[in-house]
Structures are given as structure tokens and as C-alpha cells.
Design an enzyme around this catalytic site. Structure first.
Site, PDB file in Angstrom:
ATOM      1  CG  ASN A 212      84.474   0.094   9.241  1.00 25.71           C
ATOM      2  OD1 ASN A 212      83.568  -0.499   8.672  1.00 25.71           O
ATOM      3  ND2 ASN A 212      84.320   0.666  10.442  1.00 25.71           N
ATOM      4  CG  ASP A 281      88.910   0.373  17.239  1.00 25.45           C
ATOM      5  OD1 ASP A 281      87.896  -0.054  17.833  1.00 25.45           O
ATOM      6  OD2 ASP A 281      89.632  -0.339  16.527  1.00 25.45           O
ATOM      7  CE  LYS A 291      86.755  20.560   0.250  1.00 28.22           C
ATOM      8  NZ  LYS A 291      86.482  20.619  -1.204  1.00 28.22           N
ATOM      9  N   PRO A 307      83.655   5.552  22.080  1.00 27.83           N
ATOM     10  CG  PRO A 307      81.570   6.462  22.594  1.00 27.83           C
ATOM     11  CD  PRO A 307      82.653   6.501  21.572  1.00 27.83           C
ATOM     12  CG  ASP A 308      84.904  -1.199  23.809  1.00 24.16           C
ATOM     13  OD1 ASP A 308      83.911  -1.880  23.486  1.00 24.16           O
ATOM     14  OD2 ASP A 308      86.059  -1.648  23.811  1.00 24.16           O
ATOM     15  CB  ILE A 309      79.115  -0.026  21.731  1.00 26.78           C
ATOM     16  CG1 ILE A 309      79.249   1.366  21.105  1.00 26.78           C
ATOM     17  CG2 ILE A 309      77.650  -0.343  22.016  1.00 26.78           C
ATOM     18  CD1 ILE A 309      78.632   1.482  19.720  1.00 26.78           C
ATOM     19  CG  LEU A 310      80.973  -6.265  22.883  1.00 29.11           C
ATOM     20  CD1 LEU A 310      79.503  -6.592  22.649  1.00 29.11           C
ATOM     21  CD2 LEU A 310      81.855  -7.058  21.927  1.00 29.11           C
ATOM     22  CG  PHE A 332      80.081 -10.171  14.529  1.00 36.03           C
ATOM     23  CD1 PHE A 332      80.346 -10.884  13.366  1.00 36.03           C
ATOM     24  CD2 PHE A 332      78.855 -10.353  15.150  1.00 36.03           C
ATOM     25  CE1 PHE A 332      79.406 -11.743  12.831  1.00 36.03           C
ATOM     26  CE2 PHE A 332      77.909 -11.215  14.616  1.00 36.03           C
ATOM     27  CZ  PHE A 332      78.193 -11.908  13.454  1.00 36.03           C
ATOM     28  CE  LYS A 346      85.296  -7.153  20.001  1.00 35.98           C
ATOM     29  NZ  LYS A 346      85.168  -6.858  18.545  1.00 35.98           N
TER      30      LYS A 346
END
Length: 425
Positions: A212, A281, A291, A307-310, A332, A346
Site C-alpha cells: 500500500n 488485509d 519469478k 492476521p489481524d494484529i490489532l 489507526f 473498529k
């Protein structure tokens, strides 16, 4: 008598605003604290207050003219710049702020500022509409990004007749900020914090990946601020646009899984976690060892959740052993629409203590910018709205908020003004 500033030399720059009269009281306070105060006045400042007043209070000649050299053995503006432990500009008009931002040097004060290597503290004072003008906001942000510190203007009746923000901070407040800077107050000393920064990388093969636009600048500002305020800082870095700040413990974590492992393994020892990284995500279901070669006209990728760390941090806090230490957690939320609703959802879903949300599509708040616009939410809703500011300024306000809500013994910036307002009930 308190002589906190004994042995320190402060160059006090006074510019041409009605608030220049307050500089006399500031000069007197700094002298009483033991400082050697050397005053520089612009031509405009001398229209509001006589140089003789400042000479009497400081017990030193007042510099007003870059060409008025009294000692052939030294260049006055260089000597003043070299002598300073701190340069204070109070009041700082829109004019001097613009000169500082753009490197103009056409009088004694602006020339000295260019030559100074000491820290600079600026106390703006001007009409409310001037303070909010995009050019002034831009210049203030430029200076903040360079490390200039500020004593925010107060709100009240202005000399022009308006009521609003723009009044010079009171001399006591400015003197307090001077003491804090020169004494090296470390309000986060003894705290162990972890900050994540940058955008994670999810590889498809050795040369291609999903990521991103996160630059890491917000995370870096948070780490730098905590470091400067005395904390033991661990910075978990994904892909960033520049090198991480010095003086912090850097842990490299390319992917979401690597970042999750780096964060979770350190939770029991931390006082606070601020998750400023933009974590992917999804990741490719298959990571090819070599390659991938070009084939058909289209290519379909299967992606799986990372994994959703938060959320995992929130679950860890809920299921840890009773009485065990748990960090204060700030997430954040980078959004492009309906920011408040998404942020509150969230916050509840992931079990963190605060969410710092921003609209990354807004000018001055997107990825890669030097500024940010942040709304901070707690369980009760909006806690603090931070207008467009340099990311360092945002970081300072966020750490202050964390300290107050976490119940830390906070003696840092904003302590007197905010005491009791954000502290837990």
C-alpha cells in the site's frame, strides 16, 4: 529563588505585533530563572516597545540592525547564533514565520535564525483569520517538520477586536516551555512502548508483491517523539519511504505475519502499543519460489486473509492472566468515507483503547504527506480532533492523550491545561 536556567543563553527574538509588550515580562522571567537573555528586535517591534526597556531587563544591548556592528572582532548575528542554547521568537508574526519557512534573511532576527544551530521555540501571535490562512498553516507545518517547537496561541479577545485563537501565550507558559526544552524533561522516562510503521509487503514471488502507499512517516514521528520524551522505544518497521529514526530499537517485519510475531512476542513488557502501520488485509494464497513468467492474457490470483494484529492484541488483553500487565493500545484507521462510523466499529471490534482515524483522501492527510488530520475516538466517541498539523505535532498530542487516559504521571506538554480532562474517571 529558582535558578533553573543558570548557565543557559537564550536569544529572544521580538517581532512587530501588539503582543510585543508581553516580551518584556517574558524577558524578565527568563532572567529571574538565571538565563543570560540576548534580545533581537525587528524594526516593527521597536514601534510597539522601546529597545531600552529590553536592554534594562536583559542587562545586554539590544540588537536591531544587522549592519550596526559594535565590535570589529566579531560578526554580531553569528556571535548571537553561536551563543544560543535556545532561540525563542515571541511574539512571532506571520511575516517572521514566512521568512523562517522560506529561508529569507533581510534583518537581524531572520539572519540570526538562519545561522542558529540551537533549538528554536516559536510563539505565534496574530489575527485569527491570519493564523488560519493556508499560507500560514503551510509555513507552520514546514517549520514543525524541521523540528521547530511551538507554544500554541491562546484563544480570547484579540487587539483587532476579533475573538478567537491568535493571542500570544502568556509569559509564564512560554517560560515553562523554555524550561522544559532546556532542562530536557522526559515525561515518558521509564515507559516501554512499541510503534509499528510503514506498509506491509505480501509477496507473490521474489520480485512482485502486494502493498500500500504508507510511507511510515506517522509511525516515525510517534517513535521520535517517544524517544525524545525518554521512552524505551521499539519500532517495528515494514516497507517505508526513508530510514527509521536513530535512537530506537528497530525490528524489521516485511509481511503481516512477521509483524504480528514481532508485536505479540513483546506485549507483556510494554506500557503502550501504537499500531500506525498499514497492514495488508490479504496475501497471495501461493508464494512462488521463482519469478512467475508471463502467460495468458489474464491472471487470477487467490488471496487469503492476513492476521489481524490489532484484533489479536485485543484478544490477548481480554484473555491474559488476571492482574497481568497489559499495554494501552492505540490503533489507526485509514478511511476514505464515513470515517467516524468505521472508526467506532473498529474500536469496538478490535478491543483497543483508542482509534486515531483519518480520511486519507483529504488533502494534507494522505499517505506520504508531512502533515496529518486525525480524529481520536474512545469508547465514548470523539475524544480529540487534531486539525491539519505536522506529523510530529500529531504524535505529541497523541502521546499526551495516551498518557492522560492510561493514568501515567504526566508532566509533559499540555499537562497543566489538560489536567483532569482526559484522565480516566
Amino acid at each position: 529563588m529558582d535558578k533553573t536556567l543558570t548557565g543557559r543563553t537564550i536569544v529572544l527574538g521580538i517581532t512587530g505585533g501588539i503582543a510585543a509588550f508581553k516580551a518584556a515580562a517574558l524577558c524578565s522571567k527568563l532572567v529571574k530563572l538565571g538565563a543570560e537573555v540576548r534580545v533581537i528586535m525587528t524594526e516593527g517591534a521597536t514601534k510597539f516597545i522601546a529597545p531600552l526597556t529590553l536592554q534594562t531587563l536583559s542587562r545586554h544591548p539590544v540588537a536591531t540592525d544587522v549592519f550596526d556592528e559594535h565590535d570589529a572582532s566579531r560578526v554580531q548575528h553569528i556571535d548571537l547564533a553561536d551563543s544560543a542554547d535556545l532561540v525563542v521568537v515571541a511574539p512571532a508574526t506571520a511575516n517572521i514565520i514566512a521568512k523562517m519557512a522560506h529561508g529569507l534573511a533581510d534583518d537581524m532576527l531572520s539572519t540570526t535564525l538562519l545561522a542558529a544551530t540551537a533549538p528554536v521555540l516559536v510563539a505565534p501571535a496574530m489575527n485569527v483569520h491570519m493564523l488560519q490562512h493556508p499560507a500560514v498553516v503551510h509555513n507552520l507545518n514546514v517549520l514543525a517538520a524541521r523540528g521547530v517547537r511551538f507554544v500554541e496561541a491562546g484563544t480570547g479577545q484579540l487587539a483587532c477586536g476579533y475573538v478567537g485563537k491568535g493571542r500570544l501565550a502568556e509569559p509564564d507558559e512560554i517560560a515553562g516551555a523554555v524550561v522544559e526544552l532546556l532542562r530536557g524533561d522526559r515525561p515518558m522516562a521509564g515507559r516501554r512502548v512499541l510503534v509499528t510503521a510503514g506498509g506491509t509487503v505480501e509477496r507473490l514471488d521474489p520480485v512482485r508483491y502486494i502493498t500500500n502507499d504508507s510511507s511510515g512517516k506517522m509511525g516515525f514521528a510517534l517513535a521520535e517523539t517517544a524517544r525524545d520524551w525518554g521512552a524505551d522505544v521499539t519500532l517495528v518497521c515494514a516497507r517505508t519511504d526513508g530510514p527509521p529514526p536513530a535512537g530506537v530499537r528497530v525490528v524489521r517485519a516485511e509481511s503481516a505475519e512477521e509483524m504480528r510475531d514481532a508485536v505479540m512476542s513483546r506485549l507483556p513488557e510494554l506500557d503502550a502499543v501504537v499500531k500506525a502501520a498499514a497492514v495488508a488485509d490479504y496475501r497471495p494464497a501461493v508464494r512462488h519460489p521463482s519469478k512467475m513468467k508471463k502467460g495468458s492474457e489474464t491472471l487470477t490470483l487467490e488471496l487469503v486473509k492476513t492476521p489481524d494484529i490489532l484484533q489479536q492484541i485485543g484478544e490477548w488483553k481480554r484473555t491474559r492472566e488476571p492482574g497481568g500487565k497489559a499495554p494501552f493500545v492505540v490503533g489507526f484507521a485509514a478511511e476514505t468515507d464515513d470515517v467516524e462510523r468505521h472508526a467506532m466499529e473498529k474500536l469496538a471490534r478490535k478491543g483497543c483503547d483508542l482509534i486515531a482515524a483519518n480520511d486519507v483522501s483529504a488533502e494534507g492527510a494522505g499517505f506520504g504527506a508531512d502533515t496529518n488530520i486525525v480524529n481520536v475516538y474512545g469508547a465514548e466517541g470523539l475524544v480529540e480532533a487534531i486539525p491539519q498539523s505536522a506529523k510530529r505535532s500529531v504524535a505529541e498530542r497523541l502521546w499526551r492523550l495516551v498518557a492522560l487516559r492510561a493514568g501515567w504521571d504526566w508532566t509533559g506538554p499540555g499537562a497543566s491545561a489538560a489536567a483532569g480532562k482526559e484522565a480516566p474517571e
